[in-house]
Design a protein around this motif. Structure first.
Motif, PDB file in Angstrom:
ATOM      1  N   VAL A 224     -47.385 -33.148  12.627  1.00  0.00           N
ATOM      2  CA  VAL A 224     -46.489 -32.293  13.402  1.00  0.00           C
ATOM      3  C   VAL A 224     -47.113 -31.929  14.732  1.00  0.00           C
ATOM      4  O   VAL A 224     -46.458 -31.931  15.773  1.00  0.00           O
ATOM      5  CB  VAL A 224     -46.148 -31.026  12.609  1.00  0.00           C
ATOM      6  CG1 VAL A 224     -45.265 -30.123  13.424  1.00  0.00           C
ATOM      7  CG2 VAL A 224     -45.466 -31.393  11.325  1.00  0.00           C
ATOM      8  N   LEU A 227     -46.735 -34.788  17.086  1.00  0.00           N
ATOM      9  CA  LEU A 227     -45.331 -34.953  17.452  1.00  0.00           C
ATOM     10  C   LEU A 227     -44.888 -33.861  18.424  1.00  0.00           C
ATOM     11  O   LEU A 227     -44.101 -34.099  19.336  1.00  0.00           O
ATOM     12  CB  LEU A 227     -44.450 -34.917  16.207  1.00  0.00           C
ATOM     13  CG  LEU A 227     -44.548 -36.145  15.305  1.00  0.00           C
ATOM     14  CD1 LEU A 227     -43.733 -35.932  14.050  1.00  0.00           C
ATOM     15  CD2 LEU A 227     -44.052 -37.372  16.036  1.00  0.00           C
ATOM     16  N   ILE A 265     -47.877 -19.051  13.041  1.00  0.00           N
ATOM     17  CA  ILE A 265     -46.480 -18.654  13.190  1.00  0.00           C
ATOM     18  C   ILE A 265     -46.128 -18.434  14.665  1.00  0.00           C
ATOM     19  O   ILE A 265     -45.102 -18.907  15.150  1.00  0.00           O
ATOM     20  CB  ILE A 265     -46.210 -17.392  12.353  1.00  0.00           C
ATOM     21  CG1 ILE A 265     -46.410 -17.732  10.879  1.00  0.00           C
ATOM     22  CG2 ILE A 265     -44.815 -16.857  12.606  1.00  0.00           C
ATOM     23  CD1 ILE A 265     -46.547 -16.554   9.973  1.00  0.00           C
ATOM     24  N   PHE A 268     -45.853 -21.899  16.359  1.00  0.00           N
ATOM     25  CA  PHE A 268     -44.613 -22.604  16.045  1.00  0.00           C
ATOM     26  C   PHE A 268     -43.404 -21.919  16.684  1.00  0.00           C
ATOM     27  O   PHE A 268     -42.469 -22.583  17.132  1.00  0.00           O
ATOM     28  CB  PHE A 268     -44.420 -22.702  14.534  1.00  0.00           C
ATOM     29  CG  PHE A 268     -45.131 -23.864  13.925  1.00  0.00           C
ATOM     30  CD1 PHE A 268     -44.917 -25.147  14.390  1.00  0.00           C
ATOM     31  CD2 PHE A 268     -46.027 -23.684  12.894  1.00  0.00           C
ATOM     32  CE1 PHE A 268     -45.570 -26.223  13.831  1.00  0.00           C
ATOM     33  CE2 PHE A 268     -46.696 -24.758  12.325  1.00  0.00           C
ATOM     34  CZ  PHE A 268     -46.461 -26.023  12.796  1.00  0.00           C
ATOM     35  N   ILE A 272     -40.779 -23.875  19.006  1.00  0.00           N
ATOM     36  CA  ILE A 272     -39.365 -24.021  18.653  1.00  0.00           C
ATOM     37  C   ILE A 272     -38.485 -23.437  19.743  1.00  0.00           C
ATOM     38  O   ILE A 272     -37.475 -24.033  20.140  1.00  0.00           O
ATOM     39  CB  ILE A 272     -39.092 -23.349  17.291  1.00  0.00           C
ATOM     40  CG1 ILE A 272     -39.735 -24.175  16.187  1.00  0.00           C
ATOM     41  CG2 ILE A 272     -37.600 -23.192  17.051  1.00  0.00           C
ATOM     42  CD1 ILE A 272     -39.548 -23.631  14.808  1.00  0.00           C
TER      43      ILE A 272
ATOM     44  N   MET B 110     -38.857 -33.570  13.807  1.00  0.00           N
ATOM     45  CA  MET B 110     -40.115 -32.845  13.913  1.00  0.00           C
ATOM     46  C   MET B 110     -39.937 -31.356  13.629  1.00  0.00           C
ATOM     47  O   MET B 110     -40.748 -30.744  12.933  1.00  0.00           O
ATOM     48  CB  MET B 110     -40.647 -33.043  15.316  1.00  0.00           C
ATOM     49  CG  MET B 110     -42.001 -32.526  15.513  1.00  0.00           C
ATOM     50  SD  MET B 110     -42.217 -32.346  17.250  1.00  0.00           S
ATOM     51  CE  MET B 110     -41.286 -30.887  17.523  1.00  0.00           C
ATOM     52  N   LEU B 111     -38.854 -30.788  14.145  1.00  0.00           N
ATOM     53  CA  LEU B 111     -38.650 -29.350  13.942  1.00  0.00           C
ATOM     54  C   LEU B 111     -38.364 -29.030  12.478  1.00  0.00           C
ATOM     55  O   LEU B 111     -38.767 -27.982  11.982  1.00  0.00           O
ATOM     56  CB  LEU B 111     -37.519 -28.832  14.841  1.00  0.00           C
ATOM     57  CG  LEU B 111     -37.884 -28.716  16.314  1.00  0.00           C
ATOM     58  CD1 LEU B 111     -36.722 -28.162  17.117  1.00  0.00           C
ATOM     59  CD2 LEU B 111     -39.101 -27.836  16.505  1.00  0.00           C
ATOM     60  N   ILE B 113     -39.679 -30.538   9.992  1.00  0.00           N
ATOM     61  CA  ILE B 113     -41.006 -30.493   9.360  1.00  0.00           C
ATOM     62  C   ILE B 113     -41.682 -29.169   9.704  1.00  0.00           C
ATOM     63  O   ILE B 113     -42.292 -28.525   8.849  1.00  0.00           O
ATOM     64  CB  ILE B 113     -41.908 -31.647   9.842  1.00  0.00           C
ATOM     65  CG1 ILE B 113     -41.205 -32.996   9.688  1.00  0.00           C
ATOM     66  CG2 ILE B 113     -43.219 -31.669   9.082  1.00  0.00           C
ATOM     67  CD1 ILE B 113     -41.998 -34.146  10.272  1.00  0.00           C
ATOM     68  N   ALA B 114     -41.547 -28.772  10.985  1.00  0.00           N
ATOM     69  CA  ALA B 114     -42.220 -27.554  11.433  1.00  0.00           C
ATOM     70  C   ALA B 114     -41.703 -26.330  10.676  1.00  0.00           C
ATOM     71  O   ALA B 114     -42.484 -25.460  10.297  1.00  0.00           O
ATOM     72  CB  ALA B 114     -42.036 -27.372  12.939  1.00  0.00           C
ATOM     73  N   VAL B 115     -40.387 -26.265  10.433  1.00  0.00           N
ATOM     74  CA  VAL B 115     -39.823 -25.110   9.719  1.00  0.00           C
ATOM     75  C   VAL B 115     -40.448 -24.995   8.337  1.00  0.00           C
ATOM     76  O   VAL B 115     -40.853 -23.908   7.907  1.00  0.00           O
ATOM     77  CB  VAL B 115     -38.288 -25.230   9.623  1.00  0.00           C
ATOM     78  CG1 VAL B 115     -37.733 -24.210   8.637  1.00  0.00           C
ATOM     79  CG2 VAL B 115     -37.655 -25.031  10.981  1.00  0.00           C
ATOM     80  N   GLN B 117     -43.331 -26.056   7.453  1.00  0.00           N
ATOM     81  CA  GLN B 117     -44.732 -25.630   7.598  1.00  0.00           C
ATOM     82  C   GLN B 117     -44.841 -24.134   7.869  1.00  0.00           C
ATOM     83  O   GLN B 117     -45.741 -23.470   7.358  1.00  0.00           O
ATOM     84  CB  GLN B 117     -45.399 -26.403   8.733  1.00  0.00           C
ATOM     85  CG  GLN B 117     -45.738 -27.824   8.326  1.00  0.00           C
ATOM     86  CD  GLN B 117     -46.821 -28.424   9.192  1.00  0.00           C
ATOM     87  OE1 GLN B 117     -47.115 -27.934  10.275  1.00  0.00           O
ATOM     88  NE2 GLN B 117     -47.423 -29.498   8.727  1.00  0.00           N
ATOM     89  N   ILE B 118     -43.913 -23.627   8.689  1.00  0.00           N
ATOM     90  CA  ILE B 118     -43.932 -22.183   8.955  1.00  0.00           C
ATOM     91  C   ILE B 118     -43.714 -21.418   7.657  1.00  0.00           C
ATOM     92  O   ILE B 118     -44.402 -20.440   7.370  1.00  0.00           O
ATOM     93  CB  ILE B 118     -42.834 -21.798   9.967  1.00  0.00           C
ATOM     94  CG1 ILE B 118     -43.093 -22.483  11.303  1.00  0.00           C
ATOM     95  CG2 ILE B 118     -42.801 -20.297  10.169  1.00  0.00           C
ATOM     96  CD1 ILE B 118     -42.023 -22.231  12.320  1.00  0.00           C
TER      97      ILE B 118
END
Lengths: 288, 318
Positions: A224, A227, A265, A268, A272, B110-111, B113-115, B117-118
């Motif tokens: 991630v 990416l 957190i 991310f 986002i 990708m996002l 996957i990121a969610v 992970q969060i």
């Protein structure tokens, strides 16, 4: 003030590593439109080779670095020919699946060969010494990372802006079909670019082993992260990846210094938010 | 309609046959049923609406933790726990989807996957509530519908999971034929045209993602109640990836492809991973490449692919 400088120095070192690993991913995604989740695997292969050459064969560090990068390129080239070339025309989902499959195969192979424990890379004495920056001590290794990162971006700029290969590559990124119609051998460019990206990933993986430790699950753990660099930088943009990698290095380092409990957190959340506002990234040439 | 009845009958027969043939493997069979629910949720999102996601574990994990905490602190009734899981999954999907559905392609993948992970990170940090890396323990679900107690051998667990799976399957079969399901298919095939005929693509995609989130939450809740443990693994990337592989293996957009793919994948997993988890990665990696290159439409399209191959078609299945 010292805190800010600390964040800046560590952030730049971290950013350089991210850049080296992710730039190949960005270019191959921009050029071949492949969603390559296995890219971190090349950093893993480089790191594993370096571990093997350093601890079992016992070569000096410079040769280890050279040998591991060369070895990764040698592995990457036939892979491009045999596997990647076939998935260029596939849909996104098929590409994601195929590259996940490759990632699993890479993880399993590294495990079979070197086991699942942490693969340390021995550094020469000289690199463990520290350099006095006035406001803090910096290990020579980190200084080397920053130096090599700067050389890589300079080298890439020269390669892309000043050579015939660079012109062809940019032409192919902008419009593959037209470039091909003009007699540019896009197949060869694909393979060379892919090999270059894999080699840089190996270099970044080896030099960054201190910050992103190498073990068999490396490609999944940091997938991630790599990416994100590409998505924020914009597909196919080298300068974009560079800026994004440095920014991400800074942001993550800053959040580790300032809000250690919420670092992941916070990081991310910022990413986002940014991607929701600018889905194409900083300077994307190609729509994702 | 006869096709629908036939498929229900076949699923019932398969469920009963598995129960009779492998009475000592009920825990494993139940695990398959739970995965089928998760993969079905993915089939709604990916197979029907065409939303490429690698983060379905986020909603699964949210459902698992919600059901676990609900059972410990509020009410031990399993069906109420399923609802809690569904609500948690739907809420997470709606909130994250509000941002995610604006993106597409690589950024979307990708996002997602990121969610996940969060979520894993939050669950890891909030040790006091979730138990952190030790997992959430002490879930004691009550009797199912007040009648059947969860037994040691897992008979109740098996039939409970089977009933939930069947209900989810039927619900999705109805949704897939409804005007809403058809509009999702339309969006999958050509978002531009759907915009042109006046459909709000963003809203439909968000609605589909939320529904899929609710079902994934149900799957998570089932797993929390039956294994009586929720670990951080529920949010893992591997789970999302495996669910995706199962779906593609079986074939997308047909629902029974999800069942077929999950059963085969889990059975292979059971045999191959018994000795060594890393050898399993070899098997799964090779399996994925074979599916992508030779069976792009999954096993449900195998007869068609073979027929074309026999006729001398160059690329089977396309």
């Amino acid at each position: 003030m010292t805190l800010l400088l600390n964040i800046a120095v560590d952030g730049v070192a971290y950013g350089m590593i991210l850049f080296m690993i992710a730039v190949g991913l960005s270019v191959t995604m921009g050029l071949m439109r492949v969603v390559n989740l296995a890219h971190g695997g090349f950093a893993l292969i480089g790191g594993t080779l370096a571990h093997w050459l350093g601890t079992e064969v016992g070569l000096p560090f410079a040769l280890v670095l050279l040998g591991a990068v060369a070895g990764t390129i040698v592995i990457a080239m036939p892979l491009e020919r045999l596997v990647y070339r076939r998935i260029y025309g596939f849909g996104e989902l098929q590409q994601v699946l195929a590259t996940i499959g490759l990632t699993f195969l890479m993880i399993a192979s590294v495990n079979l060969w070197q086991g699942s424990s942490l693969l340390s890379i021995t550094l020469p004495e000289g690199l463990n010494r520290s350099v006095d920056l006035g406001f803090r001590q910096l290990t020579a290794h980190r200084a080397l990372v920053i130096g090599v990162g700067a050389l890589v971006i300079l080298g890439l700029w020269l390669l892309l802006d000043r050579t015939r290969f660079g012109i062809r590559l940019r032409a192919a990124v902008d419009n593959r079909d037209t470039a091909s119609a003009l007699g540019i051998d896009t197949g060869r460019i694909y393979m060379l670019t892919f090999a270059l990206g894999a080699g840089l990933a190996a270099l970044g993986g080896i030099l960054g082993a201190e910050l992103l430790p190498i073990d068999a699950y490396y490609p999944l753990r940091y997938m991630v992260l790599f990416l994100i660099v590409v998505a924020i930088g914009g597909l196919g943009s080298i300068l974009g990846s560079f800026v994004a990698a440095l920014a991400i290095g800074m942001i993550e380092t800053a959040s580790r210094y300032l809000v250690p409990d919420m670092a992941t957190i916070t990081f991310f959340a910022i990413v986002i938010l940014f991607l929701a506002l600018r889905p194409r990234g900083l300077m994307g040439r190609v729509g994702a | 309609m006869t096709g629908r009845l036939l498929s229900i009958f076949l699923i019932l027969a398969a469920g009963a046959a598995a129960y009779l043939l492998f009475p000592y493997n009920l825990a494993f069979l139940t695990r398959i049923l739970i995965m089928i629910v998760l993969v079905l949720s993915l089939d709604l999102i990916l197979g029907l609406a065409g939303i490429a996601t690698l983060g379905q574990a986020a909603m699964y994990g949210a459902g698992a933790y919600a059901a676990g905490l609900f059972a410990i602190h509020v009410w031990a009734d399993p069906v109420a726990g399923l609802l809690a899981g569904a609500v948690a999954g739907a809420l997470l999907a709606a909130v994250s989807g509000a941002v995610l559905m604006r993106t597409q392609g690589l950024t979307l993948i990708m996002l997602t996957i990121a969610v996940a992970q969060i979520c894993a990170e939050i669950a890891n940090r909030a040790r006091g509530v979730t138990g952190g890396a030790d997992g959430l323990r002490g879930i004691r679900p009550g009797k199912v519908l007040g009648l059947w107690e969860f037994d040691f051998i897992g008979i109740t667990g098996y039939w409970y999971a089977f009933a939930v799976m069947l209900l989810v399957f039927l619900a999705l079969a109805i949704i897939a034929r409804s005007p809403f399901g058809l509009s999702l298919r339309g969006i999958h095939e050509s978002p531009e045209r759907m915009v042109a005929i006046g459909v709000s693509v963003y809203r439909r995609r968000l609605a589909a993602y939320t529904m899929g989130g609710a079902i994934a939450g149900i799957a998570g809740a089932l797993s929390a109640q039956i294994t009586q443990l929720v670990s951080l693994e529920s949010f893992s990337f591997t789970l999302s990836a495996e669910a995706l592989i199962m779906l593609i293996l079986g074939g997308t957009g047909r629902l029974y492809g999800a069942i077929l793919g999950t059963v085969i994948f889990m059975a292979v997993h059971h045999v191959a991973a018994a000795n060594d988890p890393f050898n399993w990665l070899f098997v799964i990696g090779a399996l994925v490449l074979v599916v992508v290159f030779f069976l792009p439409r999954g096993l449900v399209a195998l007869p068609v692919s073979l027929k074309r191959l026999a006729k001398g078609g160059r690329h089977a299945g396309t």
